[in-house]
Design an enzyme around this catalytic site. Structure first.
Site, mmCIF file in Angstrom:
data_model
loop_
_atom_site.group_PDB
_atom_site.id
_atom_site.type_symbol
_atom_site.label_atom_id
_atom_site.label_comp_id
_atom_site.label_asym_id
_atom_site.label_seq_id
_atom_site.Cartn_x
_atom_site.Cartn_y
_atom_site.Cartn_z
ATOM 1 N N TYR A 144 -12.746 2.202 3.448
ATOM 2 C CA TYR A 144 -11.362 2.662 3.571
ATOM 3 C C TYR A 144 -11.319 3.999 4.317
ATOM 4 C CZ TYR A 144 -6.527 3.679 2.189
ATOM 5 O OH TYR A 144 -5.185 3.971 2.200
HETATM 6 P P1 NAP Z 1 0.097 -2.404 -0.904
HETATM 7 O O1 NAP Z 1 1.199 -2.157 -1.852
HETATM 8 O O2 NAP Z 1 -1.163 -2.998 -1.401
HETATM 9 O O3 NAP Z 1 0.667 -3.284 0.304
HETATM 10 C C1 NAP Z 1 -0.197 -3.668 1.326
HETATM 11 C C2 NAP Z 1 0.514 -4.602 2.259
HETATM 12 O O4 NAP Z 1 -0.410 -4.999 3.273
HETATM 13 C C3 NAP Z 1 1.016 -5.863 1.591
HETATM 14 O O5 NAP Z 1 2.266 -6.206 2.152
HETATM 15 C C4 NAP Z 1 -0.035 -6.896 1.981
HETATM 16 O O6 NAP Z 1 0.476 -8.207 2.081
HETATM 17 C C5 NAP Z 1 -0.384 -6.423 3.372
HETATM 18 N N1 NAP Z 1 -1.672 -6.919 3.833
HETATM 19 C C6 NAP Z 1 -2.882 -6.753 3.261
HETATM 20 N N2 NAP Z 1 -3.822 -7.364 4.000
HETATM 21 C C7 NAP Z 1 -3.174 -7.924 5.052
HETATM 22 C C8 NAP Z 1 -3.611 -8.681 6.165
HETATM 23 N N3 NAP Z 1 -4.895 -8.997 6.355
HETATM 24 N N4 NAP Z 1 -2.681 -9.083 7.066
HETATM 25 C C9 NAP Z 1 -1.375 -8.797 6.892
HETATM 26 N N5 NAP Z 1 -0.907 -8.067 5.863
HETATM 27 C C10 NAP Z 1 -1.811 -7.651 4.959
HETATM 28 O O7 NAP Z 1 -0.325 -1.047 -0.185
HETATM 29 P P2 NAP Z 1 0.525 0.272 0.163
HETATM 30 O O8 NAP Z 1 0.189 1.306 -0.837
HETATM 31 O O9 NAP Z 1 1.935 -0.076 0.416
HETATM 32 O O10 NAP Z 1 -0.192 0.708 1.516
HETATM 33 C C11 NAP Z 1 0.383 0.440 2.791
HETATM 34 C C12 NAP Z 1 -0.403 1.213 3.833
HETATM 35 O O11 NAP Z 1 -0.345 2.599 3.536
HETATM 36 C C13 NAP Z 1 -1.884 0.849 3.860
HETATM 37 O O12 NAP Z 1 -2.363 0.920 5.170
HETATM 38 C C14 NAP Z 1 -2.514 1.944 3.031
HETATM 39 O O13 NAP Z 1 -3.844 2.152 3.374
HETATM 40 C C15 NAP Z 1 -1.638 3.114 3.424
HETATM 41 N N6 NAP Z 1 -1.669 4.216 2.459
HETATM 42 C C16 NAP Z 1 -1.242 4.044 1.170
HETATM 43 C C17 NAP Z 1 -1.281 5.122 0.301
HETATM 44 C C18 NAP Z 1 -0.821 5.035 -1.119
HETATM 45 O O14 NAP Z 1 -0.986 6.028 -1.867
HETATM 46 N N7 NAP Z 1 -0.243 3.940 -1.563
HETATM 47 C C19 NAP Z 1 -1.741 6.370 0.751
HETATM 48 C C20 NAP Z 1 -2.163 6.485 2.071
HETATM 49 C C21 NAP Z 1 -2.112 5.408 2.918
HETATM 50 P P3 NAP Z 1 0.521 -9.191 0.795
HETATM 51 O O15 NAP Z 1 1.311 -8.467 -0.258
HETATM 52 O O16 NAP Z 1 1.209 -10.362 1.348
HETATM 53 O O17 NAP Z 1 -0.901 -9.389 0.401
#
Ligand code: NAP
Length: 239
Positions: A144
């Protein structure tokens, strides 16, 4: 509402990873500002998307699946790459490391490449999802952290490469945001306490906190910004 309600009227925005979490927050927010939004995810998600958002099921780590997303898209004004996974504790296995990089980093590159011609026509914008782990290491999550360090460098590189096409490429670096991805951390006081005590604004961020900054970067207010990695972290990075 921080922006004019019709800010993105007549505009088409593609948001990956938009079936839940930050991506769904971004998709809903841009739709509320008038955008026609196409949301990409692996499945239909947790029902948090607004009714008007079109969902296309695709895997950004799969070239053919990604290409199919573009089959019926003939115009695009912005691409927001939110698709991402984390596999805490398992990423020292090389296959797991590779999978995380292939979704978070290569998937972002794949979507940028596939969108470039359409964004050139609209002089559009790309916003990628970096992370605090674009700046710090993560002992439990080497894949990651490597992928998010890569997303920051990719963003700067594509900003240079696409500038001639008048496409702006920026990233947001969210701090600790309450989504399904961080549910295990939120649920464990031993892990959530140090996060909150280091966050000067003293709370978990929300998908809406990130969405406002994405909207800004997609908007004409950011017309002279490209290659920027913008922290949205309640001050975590400077604490
Ligand atoms: P999340 O709730 O787990 O959502 C992830 C999303 O990505 C879901 O819609 C999932 O689809 C989709 N996804 C996963 N693998 C995929 C693939 N191979 N192809 C297409 N879609 C895919 O995560 P989040 O917290 O919202 O994170 C969103 C982004 O922000 C990520 O890049 C994460 O690294 C970044 N981020 C998050 C945080 C945090 O604190 N949450 C902090 C920094 C950065 P499905 O639901 O259909 O599986």
């Amino acid at each position: 509402m921080a922006f004019q309600k019709d800010l993105f009227a007549q505009q088409h925005v593609l948001v990956t990873g938009a079936t839940q979490g930050i991506g769904a927050g971004v998709a809903n927010y841009l739709a509320s500002l008038g955008a026609r939004v196409t949301a990409v995810g692996l499945d239909r998600g947790d029902g948090s998307l607004s009714a008007g958002v079109r969902v296309v099921l695709a895997d950004v780590s799969d070239p053919e699946s990604t290409q199919r997303v573009f089959d019926d898209i003939d115009s695009l004004d912005a691409l927001v790459n939110c698709a991402g996974i984390i596999r805490r504790g398992a990423e020292h296995q090389v296959e797991v490391f590779e999978k995380v990089v292939s979704v978070n980093l290569t998937g972002t590159m794949r979507m940028c490449t596939a969108s470039r011609a359409l964004l050139k026509v609209s002089r559009g914008a790309i916003v990628n999802m970096a992370s605090m782990l674009s700046f710090f290491g993560g002992a439990m999550v080497p894949g990651y952290a490597a992928s998010k360090g890569g997303v920051a460098q990719l963003t700067k590189s594509l900003a240079l490469a696409y500038a001639g096409d008048k496409i702006r490429v920026n990233a947001v670096a969210p701090g600790w945001i309450a989504t399904p991805l961080t549910q295990a951390l939120q649920d464990d006081p031993a892990r959530s306490k140090p996060i909150l005590s280091r966050t000067p604004l003293g709370r978990w961020g929300t998908p809406e906190d990130v969405a406002g900054c994405v909207a800004f970067l997609c908007s004409p207010a950011a017309a002279f910004m490209t290659g920027v990695i913008l922290p949205v972290d309640g001050g975590y990075l400077v604490a």
